[in-house]
Design a protein around this motif. Structure first.
Motif: not given
Length: 234
Positions: A136-144, A155-167
């Motif tokens: 899922r993608v959680q929008v924080k602001a207009s482009k973040s 071989g191990v699966t874990r949650p990961l959160v990326l903080n992204a900016t749409y440029n």
């Protein structure tokens, strides 16, 4: 005296010539730059499926080395597919695949590469692929936004959160007749969570290679072919 000189036909002609040369010198570079400037991009990027442009992407990792530096390395072979809607960023989905053996360590001795790629760490012969799938993608602001997904390493699966900016992006360009969009993203993980604990310093010490891995991503994606607007003159 000046007025008398300017009234002389020969001096008047020279004065006009100098003035014209000054105007050309002043306007020439700007005119040349305007003529050479690339044509403007067209429109907002459309919704659809986008493919990673590998020539405009980087996947970097930083980790503490003995506490003396944050050693920077990268993977050189990876790919990503993105489903994207600029009007609904939260509906975006991305799948990333990385060739684990493509880890690059500039200037490192072969023994270091063998350890990192071998059974003590990544064990690329047994686990050749690293994957990230967004959930899922959680929008924080207009482009973040936060891109929340699952990372599989060793071989191990874990949650990961990326903080992204749409440029931003465009629908097409005369030299690039496809939609194009760009993102920057950052995140971190503990390699021990993925069963890679070799070389982690003992508590209270920095003698080793850190547990925390910082991730830095720059990525451009190429999308649907540019659709020129209909010619209203017809």
């Amino acid at each position: 005296m000046t007025n008398l000189l300017l009234k002389t036909p020969r001096v008047t002609a020279i004065a006009w010539l100098l003035a014209a040369l000054a105007l050309v010198a002043a306007s020439g570079p700007q005119a040349a730059r305007a003529a050479d400037a690339p044509a403007p991009a067209s429109g907002a990027p459309p919704a659809g499926r986008y493919q990673l442009d590998k020539s405009h992407a980087s996947l970097l990792f930083r980790v503490s080395h003995l506490g003396f530096s944050n050693y920077t390395t990268r993977f050189s072979r990876y790919d990503a597919q993105l489903t994207f809607d600029p009007a609904n960023l939260s509906a975006s989905q991305v799948v990333v695949t990385i060739d684990a053996a493509s880890l690059e360590m500039d200037g490192a001795p072969q023994a270091c590469l063998d350890i990192v790629r071998g059974p003590q760490m990544l064990d690329t012969a047994k686990f050749p692929e690293i994957t990230f799938r967004s959930e899922r993608v959680q929008v924080k602001a207009s482009k973040s936004m936060e891109i929340i997904g699952k990372l599989t390493v060793h071989g191990v699966t874990r949650p990961l959160v990326l903080n992204a900016t749409y440029n931003g992006g465009y629908a097409g360009h005369p030299m690039d007749p496809h939609a194009r969009i760009g993102f920057s993203a950052h995140g971190s993980l503990k390699r021990s969570d993925f069963g890679i604990a070799f070389g982690i310093p003992t508590p209270g010490s920095t003698m080793g290679v850190g547990d925390t891995i910082d991730i830095s991503i720059e990525a451009e994606f190429s999308g649907p072919a540019f659709q020129a607007p209909p010619d209203r003159a017809q």
